[in-house]
Write an enzyme that holds these catalytic residues in place. Structure first.
Site, PDB file in Angstrom:
ATOM      1  N   PRO A 199       0.892  -1.357   0.003  1.00  9.82           N
ATOM      2  CG  PRO A 199      -0.162  -1.173   2.147  1.00  9.82           C
ATOM      3  CD  PRO A 199       0.449  -1.957   1.091  1.00  9.82           C
ATOM      4  CB  CYS A 210      -0.132   7.757   0.930  1.00  5.49           C
ATOM      5  SG  CYS A 210      -0.659   6.888   2.344  1.00  5.49           S
ATOM      6  CB  ALA A 251      -2.870   4.329   4.531  1.00  7.18           C
ATOM      7  CD  GLN A 305      -1.919  -0.050   4.911  1.00 10.71           C
ATOM      8  OE1 GLN A 305      -1.696   1.112   4.328  1.00 10.71           O
ATOM      9  NE2 GLN A 305      -1.141  -0.661   5.521  1.00 10.71           N
ATOM     10  CE1 TYR A 358       0.711   7.849   9.893  1.00 12.89           C
ATOM     11  CE2 TYR A 358       1.417   5.480   8.863  1.00 12.89           C
ATOM     12  CZ  TYR A 358       1.510   6.876   8.931  1.00 12.89           C
ATOM     13  OH  TYR A 358       2.141   7.698   7.785  1.00 12.89           O
ATOM     14  NE  ARG A 406       2.619  -3.080   5.513  1.00 18.95           N
ATOM     15  CZ  ARG A 406       3.366  -2.571   4.464  1.00 18.95           C
ATOM     16  NH1 ARG A 406       3.406  -1.357   4.155  1.00 18.95           N
ATOM     17  NH2 ARG A 406       3.728  -3.385   3.597  1.00 18.95           N
ATOM     18  CG  LEU A 438      15.150  -1.254   0.627  1.00 18.27           C
ATOM     19  CD1 LEU A 438      16.688  -0.900   1.555  1.00 18.27           C
ATOM     20  CD2 LEU A 438      15.446  -0.693  -0.868  1.00 18.27           C
ATOM     21  N   GLY A 442       6.888  -1.875  -2.697  1.00 19.40           N
ATOM     22  CA  GLY A 442       6.398  -0.713  -2.956  1.00 19.40           C
ATOM     23  C   GLY A 442       7.261   0.006  -3.991  1.00 19.40           C
TER      24      GLY A 442
HETATM   25  C1  FNR Z   1       4.489   4.046   1.493  1.00 17.85           C
HETATM   26  N1  FNR Z   1       4.524   3.096   2.521  1.00 17.85           N
HETATM   27  C2  FNR Z   1       3.166   2.656   3.113  1.00 17.85           C
HETATM   28  N2  FNR Z   1       2.943   1.754   4.015  1.00 17.85           N
HETATM   29  C3  FNR Z   1       1.842   1.678   4.307  1.00 17.85           C
HETATM   30  O1  FNR Z   1       1.500   0.812   5.099  1.00 17.85           O
HETATM   31  N3  FNR Z   1       0.725   2.363   3.966  1.00 17.85           N
HETATM   32  C4  FNR Z   1       0.996   3.492   2.996  1.00 17.85           C
HETATM   33  O2  FNR Z   1      -0.072   3.952   2.576  1.00 17.85           O
HETATM   34  C5  FNR Z   1       2.028   3.657   2.694  1.00 17.85           C
HETATM   35  N4  FNR Z   1       2.404   4.728   1.829  1.00 17.85           N
HETATM   36  C6  FNR Z   1       3.584   4.827   0.882  1.00 17.85           C
HETATM   37  C7  FNR Z   1       3.770   5.810   0.025  1.00 17.85           C
HETATM   38  C8  FNR Z   1       4.954   5.880  -0.646  1.00 17.85           C
HETATM   39  C9  FNR Z   1       5.113   6.820  -1.949  1.00 17.85           C
HETATM   40  C10 FNR Z   1       5.850   4.944  -0.380  1.00 17.85           C
HETATM   41  C11 FNR Z   1       7.277   4.937  -0.938  1.00 17.85           C
HETATM   42  C12 FNR Z   1       5.850   4.085   0.691  1.00 17.85           C
HETATM   43  C13 FNR Z   1       5.818   2.071   2.549  1.00 17.85           C
HETATM   44  C14 FNR Z   1       5.389   0.999   1.667  1.00 17.85           C
HETATM   45  O3  FNR Z   1       4.188   0.218   1.603  1.00 17.85           O
HETATM   46  C15 FNR Z   1       6.510   0.122   1.851  1.00 17.85           C
HETATM   47  O4  FNR Z   1       6.416  -0.631   3.192  1.00 17.85           O
HETATM   48  C16 FNR Z   1       7.927   0.809   1.774  1.00 17.85           C
HETATM   49  O5  FNR Z   1       7.984   1.520   0.890  1.00 17.85           O
HETATM   50  C17 FNR Z   1       9.066  -0.343   1.959  1.00 17.85           C
HETATM   51  O6  FNR Z   1       9.132  -1.205   0.591  1.00 17.85           O
HETATM   52  P1  FNR Z   1       9.870  -0.864  -0.678  1.00 17.85           P
HETATM   53  O7  FNR Z   1       9.553   0.490  -1.090  1.00 17.85           O
HETATM   54  O8  FNR Z   1      11.289  -0.857  -0.001  1.00 17.85           O
HETATM   55  O9  FNR Z   1       9.486  -2.208  -1.471  1.00 17.85           O
END
Ligand code: FNR
Length: 331
Positions: free
Chosen positions: A23, A25, A59, A101, A165, A207, A278, A300
């Protein structure tokens, strides 16, 4: 045989593969009304076309004061439900499963309203929260949001209890008082209430932040206790992220840095998990599933860079490439 491209059945829903859009935003509602827009259709739709098995919408607030920012999507009224319907239908049409989410920002809301939390301590730089004396309204907001999400066509629900949160604020000792059992009570009650409301067929993911990465904070061992309680409350899979409840934790960021947290929860709490953070390479993602560290891999930023990552990964791993007909000549 690729494990990453094997199906995963959660209750009545079968994901065609183990790749999920984490997820994210998008801060892309046009007014402060929480209604998703064409951006969400194209953004989420592209990733369904790109071959992810599960596409989890950002989210999405279960009540207006639970938005992280005024630009967040919501699921607290009928207008939002109607707008989501077109998006979930498109995701399904392209062979992916639509997930959402369900979120409440707690004290990390950045709007011009008074946030709520189990504490009156503000998150550094943000508004001072009002302490929630009763949580029944929060439980109801999550239940109503879950039912609206199903009406909107979502087939998988994820409860956001991570990243500082509201639900994380309840269980972290940095933002709440009492024993571990007392602090996990509200997230567990929310999960049980959502499960009771949606019935036995709907997959419910949660989560969590697997650690606060802070001395005196939430730990990986605490997460095992929480995961066991969430499982007993009806959660089907624990999506293990970390951090977010403090402004300056020292996080050892690197490839797959949260995978060991997912692995420990899976093994010690005997519950399916999702790994995130990552994970960027096909072989790396395959390894996470093949090693039994997690049942689902969430990506992500890599899926922002390349919505067709799953199609490329299938090519690399020798799995069946499910490109849409329109793109058949490209894959
Ligand atoms: C996020 N992340 C995030 N996590 C979550 O639980 N709800 C959300 O709405 C968001 N929003 C969000 C926006 C943006 C632009 C990013 C880059 C990240 C965190 C995301 O879901 C993820 O857990 C992390 O980015 C780590 O994974 P990656 O990006 O390394 O694959």
């Amino acid at each position: 045989m690729s494990q990453l491209f094997s199906p995963l059945t959660l209750r009545s829903v079968t994901l065609p593969n183990r790749i999920a859009v984490s997820p994210m935003c998008q801060y892309s509602v046009t007014a402060e009304d929480g209604v998703p827009t064409d951006w969400h259709l194209v953004h989420l739709g592209s990733r369904a076309v790109g071959g992810a098995g599960l596409v989890i919408a950002e989210a999405t607030a279960v009540e207006a004061r639970g938005r992280i920012s005024p630009q967040d999507t919501g699921i607290w009224n009928d207008e939002q439900v109607e707008a989501w319907k077109r998006i979930t239908a498109f995701i399904k049409e392209h062979g992916a499963v639509p997930g959402i989410q369900l979120a409440h920002a707690g004290r990390k809301a950045v709007g011009d309203w008074t946030p709520v939390a189990p504490t009156t301590e503000p998150f550094p730089g943000l508004n001072t929260p009002e302490k929630l004396e009763h949580h029944s309204g929060i439980v109801k907001a999550f239940v109503d949001g879950a039912l609206r999400a199903l009406e909107a066509g979502f087939e998988v629900l994820e409860i956001h209890a991570a990243h500082g949160y509201l639900l994380h604020e309840y269980y972290s000792p940095l933002t709440n008082e009492g024993s571990t059992e007392e602090r996990i009570a509200v997230p567990v009650e929310v999960t049980a209430a959502v499960r009771a409301a949606v019935g036995p067929d709907v997959p419910v993911l949660v989560r969590i932040s697997g650690t606060d990465w802070e001395p005196g904070g939430w730990t990986a061992d605490d997460s095992v206790v929480l995961a066991q309680a969430l499982k007993a409350a009806g959660a089907d899979l624990i999506d293990v992220s970390s951090g977010g409840n403090t402004a300056q934790a020292e996080i050892p960021i690197g490839p797959g840095y949260q995978v060991p947290l997912a692995e420990a929860v899976r093994r010690k709490a005997d519950v399916p998990t999702g790994a995130v953070g990552l994970i960027t390479e096909a072989k790396q993602a395959e390894q996470v599933v093949a090693d039994g560290s997690a049942d689902l891999v969430l990506l992500g930023r890599e899926l922002l860079r390349d919505p067709y990552w799953p199609l490329h990964a299938a090519q690399q791993l020798g799995a069946e490439v499910r490109a849409p007909e329109q793109y058949a000549r490209a894959f």
